[in-house]
Design an enzyme around this catalytic site. Sequence first.
Site, PDB file in Angstrom:
ATOM      1  N   LYS A   1       0.823  -1.154   0.247  1.00 19.09           N
ATOM      2  CA  LYS A   1      -0.095   0.037   0.024  1.00 19.09           C
ATOM      3  C   LYS A   1       0.814   1.200  -0.011  1.00 19.09           C
ATOM      4  O   LYS A   1       1.913   1.059   0.502  1.00 19.09           O
ATOM      5  CB  LYS A   1      -1.092   0.101   1.190  1.00 19.09           C
ATOM      6  CG  LYS A   1      -1.653  -1.130   1.088  1.00 19.09           C
ATOM      7  CD  LYS A   1      -2.702  -1.244   2.180  1.00 19.09           C
ATOM      8  CE  LYS A   1      -3.666  -2.437   2.337  1.00 19.09           C
ATOM      9  NZ  LYS A   1      -4.584  -2.536   3.426  1.00 19.09           N
TER      10      LYS A   1
ATOM     11  N   HIS B   1      -2.757   1.844   5.264  1.00 19.51           N
ATOM     12  CA  HIS B   1      -2.441   3.002   4.888  1.00 19.51           C
ATOM     13  C   HIS B   1      -2.043   4.219   5.903  1.00 19.51           C
ATOM     14  O   HIS B   1      -0.851   4.831   5.554  1.00 19.51           O
ATOM     15  CB  HIS B   1      -3.514   3.687   3.926  1.00 19.51           C
ATOM     16  CG  HIS B   1      -3.601   3.135   2.526  1.00 19.51           C
ATOM     17  ND1 HIS B   1      -4.780   1.921   2.270  1.00 19.51           N
ATOM     18  CD2 HIS B   1      -3.240   3.212   1.481  1.00 19.51           C
ATOM     19  CE1 HIS B   1      -4.530   1.458   1.343  1.00 19.51           C
ATOM     20  NE2 HIS B   1      -3.602   2.270   0.551  1.00 19.51           N
TER      21      HIS B   1
ATOM     22  N   SER C   1      -7.245   3.788  -1.167  1.00 22.30           N
ATOM     23  CA  SER C   1      -7.364   3.620   0.181  1.00 22.30           C
ATOM     24  C   SER C   1      -8.652   3.344   0.890  1.00 22.30           C
ATOM     25  O   SER C   1      -9.590   4.286   0.599  1.00 22.30           O
ATOM     26  CB  SER C   1      -6.440   4.573   1.185  1.00 22.30           C
ATOM     27  OG  SER C   1      -6.524   4.397   2.543  1.00 22.30           O
TER      28      SER C   1
END
Length: 161
Positions: free
Chosen positions: A58, A84, A128
């Site tokens: 991520k 995230h 996200s």
Amino acid sequence: MEAKYDDETGVPLNEAGRRVVERATAKGSLDDGNAGQKGSSEVLDKIPAVEIAEGKWKYVQIELTAPGEPPKLVVRNTAGLPYHPDMYYAAMDKLEKEGLGQVKGRVIGGGRIEYYPEQKTVSIYGYSKTFGRVKGCNQKSAEIVELAYPDHKVSWSDDGY
């Protein structure tokens, strides 16, 4: 207390997680009347625009600000971090440890990055769940990465998770 997030929704599950997300999305109030003018130290110029880990992770796009300087967008991820907000926290913690505590940052968006240096490829896609979909984030992140890695093939998409 360790920050915790829901694996499906990305929503913070405890107070530590809520504080990280709150910090990551807060707009800083660093306007000292000299917004847009370069400060004498040019702090943000010293910060690399891209720091990404090899593999599939991520990522977050962060708008950094420092007193008297125009904002700077950076792309960050760290191998081994699952969420995230963790990516944001690691990036800001690193700046603080480097003596750049005056730099503030807020998350613009994020998704995933697949970076394979041997193949010289970077793929940016998705979104996200914690910070939501942000139109143009992946495209802008790809532009930032292309400038940092001009000899790599950089692609982007808003598809996927």
